[in-house]
Design an enzyme around this catalytic site. Structure first.
Site, PDB file in Angstrom:
ATOM      1  N   ILE A  74      12.739  21.063 -28.409  1.00 54.77           N
ATOM      2  CA  ILE A  74      14.059  21.549 -28.817  1.00 54.77           C
ATOM      3  C   ILE A  74      14.506  21.025 -30.177  1.00 54.77           C
ATOM      4  CG2 ILE A  74      14.858  22.007 -26.490  1.00 54.77           C
ATOM      5  CD1 ILE A  74      16.517  19.297 -26.847  1.00 54.77           C
ATOM      6  N   TYR A 166      19.853   5.255 -30.079  1.00 52.04           N
ATOM      7  CA  TYR A 166      20.332   6.018 -28.925  1.00 52.04           C
ATOM      8  C   TYR A 166      21.868   6.074 -28.920  1.00 52.04           C
ATOM      9  CZ  TYR A 166      20.808   7.232 -23.933  1.00 52.04           C
ATOM     10  OH  TYR A 166      21.125   7.834 -22.731  1.00 52.04           O
ATOM     11  N   LYS A 170      24.051   9.476 -29.207  1.00 51.97           N
ATOM     12  CA  LYS A 170      24.952   9.884 -28.132  1.00 51.97           C
ATOM     13  C   LYS A 170      26.391  10.016 -28.610  1.00 51.97           C
ATOM     14  CE  LYS A 170      22.117  10.587 -24.793  1.00 51.97           C
ATOM     15  NZ  LYS A 170      21.916  11.965 -24.322  1.00 51.97           N
TER      16      LYS A 170
END
Length: 194
Positions: A74, A166, A170
């Site tokens: 993706i 991360y 996020k």
């Protein structure tokens, strides 16, 4: 009694394992037709394996549901577009996009390489952007509404010390979701983050 998602179509990224898998199984149980997307990589993004997505599709079909496997990355624009096109070509519409896919390369900031940073940002943030871009094009043209659900994390909200890449990804997804909620609401699309 029909499920709450009867007649709906959904694309769910990262749905070969973990949270994404459970979302796909629940959506199918509730009557949705599901495109199960998973590249089948390890937790740190290495390798490739078609079996996780295939197994989820087989489980959904065995329970009487409809599902298609997609093994695309993706974070690559052409593959993200193909993922959305899979739902449209197979069932003529896309009602729900759930972005769960992600990898982890945990390091303290002083030990993190640029490669570890880029790999995590690419899957989480660029991947969410890419699928959302192509879904939003469809929703804007179709003007039949839609649901965008993006997964974020307390790591971003509260700053996990060993996850700077991360956490940044996020929090970026959270901001992207807010922007999409404001931009796509006029087309009947809701955008939420979990």
């Amino acid at each position: 009694m029909p499920g709450k998602l009867e007649g709906k179509t959904a694309v769910i990224t990262g749905s070969g394992r973990g949270i994404g898998r459970e979302v796909a199984l629940l959506f199918a149980k509730q009557g949705a037709k599901v495109v199960v997307n998973d590249l089948g990589v390890s937790v740190d993004g290495e390798g490739k394996d078609n079996s996780p997505a295939t197994q989820v599709v087989n489980e959904i079909k065995a329970a009487g549901g409809e599902a298609i496997a997609n093994f695309g990355d993706i974070s690559e624009m052409d593959q993200a577009e193909e993922l959305i096109r899979t739902a449209l070509d197979s069932w003529g519409k896309l009602d729900i996009l759930v972005n769960v896919a992600g990898i982890l390369r945990d390091r303290m900031i002083f030990n993190m390489t640029a490669e570890d940073w880029d790999a995590v940002i690419k899957v989480h943030l660029r991947g969410t952007y890419a699928t959302t871009r192509f879904a939003s094009i469809h929703w804007r043209q179709a003007r039949q509404g839609g649901r965008l659900i993006n997964f974020t994390s307390g790591s971003g909200l509260f700053g996990a010390p060993g996850q700077p890449n991360y956490a940044a990804a996020k929090m970026g997804i959270w901001g992207l979701t807010l922007s999409c909620a404001r931009a796509l609401g006029r087309y009947g699309v809701t955008a939420n983050s979990i």
